[in-house]
Design an enzyme around this catalytic site. Structure first.
Site, PDB file in Angstrom:
ATOM      1  N   ARG A 245     -17.405   0.345   4.295  1.00 47.84           N
ATOM      2  CA  ARG A 245     -17.687  -1.223   4.870  1.00 47.84           C
ATOM      3  C   ARG A 245     -18.612  -1.127   6.059  1.00 47.84           C
ATOM      4  NH1 ARG A 245     -11.595  -3.653   3.985  1.00 47.84           N
ATOM      5  NH2 ARG A 245     -11.170  -2.546   2.155  1.00 47.84           N
TER       6      ARG A 245
ATOM      7  N   HIS B 281     -10.753  -5.957  -5.312  1.00 48.16           N
ATOM      8  CA  HIS B 281     -10.478  -5.913  -3.810  1.00 48.16           C
ATOM      9  C   HIS B 281     -11.215  -6.961  -3.016  1.00 48.16           C
ATOM     10  CE1 HIS B 281      -7.573  -3.617  -1.434  1.00 48.16           C
ATOM     11  NE2 HIS B 281      -8.261  -4.235  -0.574  1.00 48.16           N
TER      12      HIS B 281
ATOM     13  N   THR C  54      -0.937  -2.230  -5.112  1.00 53.47           N
ATOM     14  CA  THR C  54      -2.147  -2.227  -4.691  1.00 53.47           C
ATOM     15  C   THR C  54      -2.800  -0.668  -4.907  1.00 53.47           C
ATOM     16  OG1 THR C  54      -2.655  -3.975  -3.343  1.00 53.47           O
ATOM     17  CG2 THR C  54      -4.308  -2.288  -3.369  1.00 53.47           C
TER      18      THR C  54
ATOM     19  N   ASP D 196      -7.803 -12.170  -9.445  1.00 52.47           N
ATOM     20  CA  ASP D 196      -8.307 -12.643  -8.030  1.00 52.47           C
ATOM     21  C   ASP D 196      -9.863 -12.228  -7.955  1.00 52.47           C
ATOM     22  OD1 ASP D 196      -8.166 -10.130  -7.179  1.00 52.47           O
ATOM     23  OD2 ASP D 196      -6.942 -10.497  -5.345  1.00 52.47           O
TER      24      ASP D 196
ATOM     25  N   ARG E 236     -13.557 -19.903  -6.128  1.00 49.89           N
ATOM     26  CA  ARG E 236     -14.009 -20.662  -4.877  1.00 49.89           C
ATOM     27  C   ARG E 236     -13.974 -22.158  -5.324  1.00 49.89           C
ATOM     28  NH1 ARG E 236     -13.090 -16.654  -3.340  1.00 49.89           N
ATOM     29  NH2 ARG E 236     -14.374 -15.159  -1.805  1.00 49.89           N
TER      30      ARG E 236
ATOM     31  N   LYS F  88      -2.099  -3.964  -9.051  1.00 52.28           N
ATOM     32  CA  LYS F  88      -3.166  -4.665  -8.404  1.00 52.28           C
ATOM     33  C   LYS F  88      -4.509  -3.789  -8.339  1.00 52.28           C
ATOM     34  CE  LYS F  88      -4.704  -8.306  -5.229  1.00 52.28           C
ATOM     35  NZ  LYS F  88      -6.066  -7.769  -4.884  1.00 52.28           N
TER      36      LYS F  88
ATOM     37  N   TYR G 145       0.770  -1.178   0.358  1.00 54.32           N
ATOM     38  CA  TYR G 145       0.061   0.026   0.179  1.00 54.32           C
ATOM     39  C   TYR G 145       0.904   1.299   0.111  1.00 54.32           C
ATOM     40  CZ  TYR G 145      -4.221  -2.474   1.067  1.00 54.32           C
ATOM     41  OH  TYR G 145      -5.332  -3.475   1.115  1.00 54.32           O
TER      42      TYR G 145
ATOM     43  N   ARG H 250      -9.733 -15.425   0.738  1.00 57.00           N
ATOM     44  CA  ARG H 250     -10.756 -15.739   1.796  1.00 57.00           C
ATOM     45  C   ARG H 250     -10.669 -17.236   2.095  1.00 57.00           C
ATOM     46  NH1 ARG H 250     -13.922 -11.303  -0.556  1.00 57.00           N
ATOM     47  NH2 ARG H 250     -14.634  -9.862   1.076  1.00 57.00           N
TER      48      ARG H 250
ATOM     49  N   ARG I  28     -14.520  -5.129  -1.684  1.00 56.02           N
ATOM     50  CA  ARG I  28     -14.509  -4.231  -0.597  1.00 56.02           C
ATOM     51  C   ARG I  28     -14.255  -2.795  -0.747  1.00 56.02           C
ATOM     52  NH1 ARG I  28     -13.292  -7.803   3.713  1.00 56.02           N
ATOM     53  NH2 ARG I  28     -11.477  -6.475   4.411  1.00 56.02           N
TER      54      ARG I  28
ATOM     55  N   ASP J 217      -6.033   0.531  -5.689  1.00 56.33           N
ATOM     56  CA  ASP J 217      -7.431   0.710  -5.612  1.00 56.33           C
ATOM     57  C   ASP J 217      -8.033   1.199  -4.287  1.00 56.33           C
ATOM     58  OD1 ASP J 217      -7.130  -1.666  -4.442  1.00 56.33           O
ATOM     59  OD2 ASP J 217      -8.594  -2.796  -5.550  1.00 56.33           O
TER      60      ASP J 217
END
Length: 365
Positions: free
Chosen positions: A167, A256, A158, A287, A291, A232, A132, A311, A259, A160
């Site tokens: 959130r 992200h 990163t 990404d 799953r 990213k 970051y 996750r 998020r 974004d």
């Protein structure tokens, strides 16, 4: 109560019944009403795989070269903060799990194990460092130099998070880093996610991250490191082209994990146009929403060089630390291998774009 856990969903259900509400919400939640969060998985379910029959699928092999390094599988672990909230071994265990399967591990800036601790715990794992961008340029320089010294093979910037996504669950829970944990890569008090009347993480980002982040900053980062640069958080063709034009080595198609900006497209929806624009020039990774092994296949068919997940690793850690994280990767890899065999593919080169189509093709019949 749970019996044998055999799927990623089984591990997720276990974690949902084990983690505290605050930690679970932090790991699972998305921005605002979480439309993009849910879209990440739904978009994969709207794609259909067209198998080829009567192919020799013996001796399947998935080796590939990523940024000059030999990798055994086109699946890696995406950067995710604070693994120790899931298990005391944290990112060290996640990195070891990646190494066990020959995958790439990306360590997050806001990890609960340090750059050096992870390097020591998983020396054989190919490791990248996610950065970051802080307002304090010296902090950025220091983190990069530490990653270089510790043997990390790429820098993942990163882009974004110029500001924090909204959130609501973290706001309601007044999320902060639990007192029994500390930020792995920082020692100063100001780099600890604080208690406040709302989300401590939002407060942290507002205080410390560079809101004025522009492409010139990426050029500056390129000038102070010899590590390959991966950008990213790319969802537009225009941004992907800029990244390629200024000499970045790869772009990471990502929202992200749903998020940041709600109602942004799913990563898999944005992927094909970005691949078409820059895939012949630089690597394109993806990404968000991975799953199942079938998701991996779909992303590779639509042009991703490699996919990453985050996750599910946290659900594995929650269940059984290193062993649980290994199990999660094993499940995804086994499903991917099964998909390859059932579609007539023996190598990654056998995966073709026309093997994945949108469900709308069939709804017209």
């Amino acid at each position: 109560m749970f019996g044998k856990l055999v799927s990623v969903k089984d591990y997720e259900n276990y974690a949902a019944n084990t983690l505290s509400k605050t930690v679970l919400d932090f790991y699972k939640s998305g921005a605002c009403d979480e439309y993009t969060l849910s879209l990440n998985e739904q978009a994969f379910s709207r794609l259909r795989i067209i198998p080829n029959m009567l192919r020799n699928v013996c001796n399947r092999n998935y080796n590939l070269t990523i940024l000059g390094n030999q990798v055994k599988i086109p699946i890696g672990i995406s950067p995710c903060s604070m693994h120790k909230m899931a298990h005391e071994d944290g990112e060290c265990a996640s990195a070891q799990a990646a190494g066990k399967h020959g995958a790439i591990f990306i360590l997050a800036t806001l990890s609960t194990c340090s750059i050096e601790e992870v390097a020591l715990a998983a020396p054989e794992t190919i490791k990248w460092f996610q950065l970051y961008i802080y307002k304090d340029k010296e902090i950025n320089k220091t983190l990069i130099k530490r990653a270089e010294k510790a043997g990390y093979k790429a820098l993942v910037i990163t882009v974004d998070v110029p500001v924090m996504g909204i959130r609501y669950k973290d706001e309601k829970n007044k999320f902060y880093l639990p007192s029994y944990l500390k930020p792995g890569n920082f020692t100063e008090e100001k780099y600890i996610i604080p208690k406040c009347d709302g989300s401590g993480l939002t407060n942290y980002v507002t205080s410390l991250f560079e809101e004025k982040l522009v492409w010139e900053d990426v050029k500056w980062l390129k000038s102070i490191t010899n590590l390959p640069i991966v950008v990213k958080g790319i969802l537009s063709v225009a941004d992907a082209k800029i990244a390629a034009d200024i000499g970045c080595h790869a772009v990471f198609v990502s929202n992200h994990g749903g998020r940041q900006l709600d109602t942004a497209p799913a990563s898999i929806e944005a992927l094909p146009s970005i691949v078409k624009e820059v895939g012949h020039r630089i690597d394109v990774y993806l990404d968000c929403g991975i799953r199942h092994g079938t998701d991996v296949f779909k992303a590779l068919a639509l042009g991703a060089k490699m996919v990453f997940l985050a996750r599910p690793i946290l659900w594995g850690l929650t269940y059984d630390g290193l062993k649980g994280a290994e199990n999660i990767l094993g499940i995804i890899i086994n499903e991917f291998d099964n998909t390859m065999a059932l579609t007539g593919c023996r190598t990654l080169d056998d995966i073709k774009k026309d093997m994945v189509v949108h469900e709308s093709i069939y709804s017209k019949l």
